[in-house]
Design an enzyme around this catalytic site. Structure first.
Site, PDB file in Angstrom:
ATOM      1  N   ASP A  10       1.013  -1.131   0.041  1.00 20.06           N
ATOM      2  CA  ASP A  10       0.005   0.046   0.017  1.00 20.06           C
ATOM      3  C   ASP A  10       0.794   1.246   0.002  1.00 20.06           C
ATOM      4  O   ASP A  10       2.084   1.084   0.101  1.00 20.06           O
ATOM      5  CB  ASP A  10      -1.018   0.143   1.131  1.00 20.06           C
ATOM      6  CG  ASP A  10      -2.022   1.226   1.253  1.00 20.06           C
ATOM      7  OD1 ASP A  10      -2.668   1.463   0.181  1.00 20.06           O
ATOM      8  OD2 ASP A  10      -1.901   1.841   2.014  1.00 20.06           O
ATOM      9  N   SER A  11       0.337   2.316  -0.234  1.00 19.25           N
ATOM     10  CA  SER A  11       1.022   3.671  -0.267  1.00 19.25           C
ATOM     11  C   SER A  11       1.358   4.009   1.246  1.00 19.25           C
ATOM     12  O   SER A  11       2.047   5.061   1.263  1.00 19.25           O
ATOM     13  CB  SER A  11       0.379   4.767  -0.944  1.00 19.25           C
ATOM     14  OG  SER A  11      -0.805   4.932  -0.365  1.00 19.25           O
ATOM     15  N   CYS A  73      -4.087  -1.222  -2.245  1.00 21.03           N
ATOM     16  CA  CYS A  73      -4.321   0.368  -2.748  1.00 21.03           C
ATOM     17  C   CYS A  73      -5.232   0.584  -4.029  1.00 21.03           C
ATOM     18  O   CYS A  73      -4.772  -0.012  -4.981  1.00 21.03           O
ATOM     19  CB  CYS A  73      -2.987   0.662  -2.968  1.00 21.03           C
ATOM     20  SG  CYS A  73      -2.600   2.447  -3.401  1.00 21.03           S
ATOM     21  N   GLU A 152      -2.483   9.251   7.521  1.00 24.60           N
ATOM     22  CA  GLU A 152      -1.009   9.088   7.649  1.00 24.60           C
ATOM     23  C   GLU A 152      -0.640   9.637   8.650  1.00 24.60           C
ATOM     24  O   GLU A 152       0.683   9.088   9.383  1.00 24.60           O
ATOM     25  CB  GLU A 152      -0.309   9.339   6.314  1.00 24.60           C
ATOM     26  CG  GLU A 152      -0.431   8.308   5.175  1.00 24.60           C
ATOM     27  CD  GLU A 152       0.159   7.067   5.354  1.00 24.60           C
ATOM     28  OE1 GLU A 152       1.298   6.929   5.980  1.00 24.60           O
ATOM     29  OE2 GLU A 152      -0.451   5.907   4.892  1.00 24.60           O
ATOM     30  N   CYS A 183     -10.529   3.845  -1.123  1.00 25.02           N
ATOM     31  CA  CYS A 183      -9.067   3.890  -0.810  1.00 25.02           C
ATOM     32  C   CYS A 183      -9.097   3.233   0.459  1.00 25.02           C
ATOM     33  O   CYS A 183      -9.863   3.460   1.478  1.00 25.02           O
ATOM     34  CB  CYS A 183      -8.795   5.220  -0.605  1.00 25.02           C
ATOM     35  SG  CYS A 183      -7.068   5.773   0.043  1.00 25.02           S
ATOM     36  N   HIS A 185      -7.031   3.527   3.020  1.00 21.58           N
ATOM     37  CA  HIS A 185      -6.942   4.517   4.143  1.00 21.58           C
ATOM     38  C   HIS A 185      -8.490   4.929   4.664  1.00 21.58           C
ATOM     39  O   HIS A 185      -8.590   5.238   5.877  1.00 21.58           O
ATOM     40  CB  HIS A 185      -6.340   5.858   3.806  1.00 21.58           C
ATOM     41  CG  HIS A 185      -4.974   5.362   3.634  1.00 21.58           C
ATOM     42  ND1 HIS A 185      -4.496   4.975   2.325  1.00 21.58           N
ATOM     43  CD2 HIS A 185      -3.871   5.930   4.316  1.00 21.58           C
ATOM     44  CE1 HIS A 185      -2.962   4.923   2.607  1.00 21.58           C
ATOM     45  NE2 HIS A 185      -2.624   5.484   3.733  1.00 21.58           N
TER      46      HIS A 185
END
Length: 274
Positions: A10-11, A73, A152, A183, A185
């Site tokens: 994932d990012s 992701c 993040e 997403c 996240h």
């Protein structure tokens, strides 16, 4: 049986939402995870850069001798999943098709919303997948560039998060009965998103839905981990700060044994190429 781990990329930390669902459904499996927090978010980046970064994550996971790779992701899935899947000799899972299918099942009126990174929304891949399966669907897409940096930076419960979600989602309120969290996240912001959209709106977690596909492929290829084997700790790697990653992982995955290490991604790659 195949006792090798499953690789996740994932990012950043968002893919942990998929790992959590995997551990709920398939608790015997072991995970190796790489999150590219130092270069997150991927969403605003050009497609070629996303391709390059994602292949670096893939090659790192290949060095860990994983039996399957999960692109946890949406942005990476939208840009490079087909390419990676065609070039690797192990199963490669993306998160978009499972989310699209689940939204079609969940909607009552055919009015489906999608929130994602700018690149995921720009690719229009969710609308394409949904309308190919259910042409009568009305699909609204909305880019939410502020959401990944909030997650993040571990500010999911802050006034900033509430303000950003409220202001960003305003155009979709009252317009859809189902919303895809496009997403990985975004499930970390789920309580706020649900509150803004209303309790009657079904939220579809695209990453969690993909775990069903993981389970199907493990069975199909006969590569489930032997449950009689001793449990193995999960190995997490991040290109960002290990302490910050570990804090979020600990909150999201309580009582799960794992280690977190910082990794210099480029320096860790040798001659593993495709």
């Amino acid at each position: 049986m195949d006792n090798r781990p499953i690789g996740f990329l994932d990012s950043g930390v968002g893919g942990l939402t998929v790992v959590r669902e995997l551990m709920r459904q398939l608790p015997h499996e072991q995970v190796v995870y790489i999150g590219d927090s130092a270069r997150a978010p991927y969403g605003p980046r050009p497609a070629e850069q996303i391709k390059t970064y994602t292949w670096e994550l893939v090659n790192f996971l290949r060095k860990q001798d994983v039996k399957m790779i999960v692109l946890a992701c949406n942005t990476a899935t939208a840009v490079v999943w087909e390419d990676i899947k065609s070039q690797l000799d192990i199963p490669v899972i993306g998160v978009i098709m499972p989310g699209a299918s689940a939204a079609i099942k969940a909607t009552r009126t055919g009015k489906i919303g999608i929130i994602g990174t700018p690149m995921t929304v720009q690719s229009d891949i969710y609308r394409e997948k949904i309308t190919s399966l259910a042409p009568q669907s009305q699909v609204e897409s909305l880019a939410c560039p502020a959401f990944v940096p909030i997650v993040e930076s571990n500010q999911m419960n802050s006034p900033l998060a509430k303000k950003a979600v409220y202001e960003t989602l305003a155009p979709l309120v009252g317009q859809v009965d189902t919303l895809i969290l496009g997403c990985t996240h975004y499930p970390l912001l789920r309580p706020i998103i649900q509150n803004v959209m209303g309790q009657e709106v079904a939220l579809v977690d695209s990453g969690a839905e993909s775990v069903r596909d993981i389970s199907v492929l493990l069975n199909y290829f006969g590569i489930n981990r032997d449950p009689r084997q001793p449990a193995q700790g999960h190995r997490f790697y991040t290109t960002g700060g290990a302490d910050s990653f570990a804090h979020i992982a600990g909150n999201w995955l309580p009582d799960v044994p794992f280690t977190v290490n910082h990794i210099d991604l480029v320096a860790s790659l040798d001659e593993v190429t495709v």
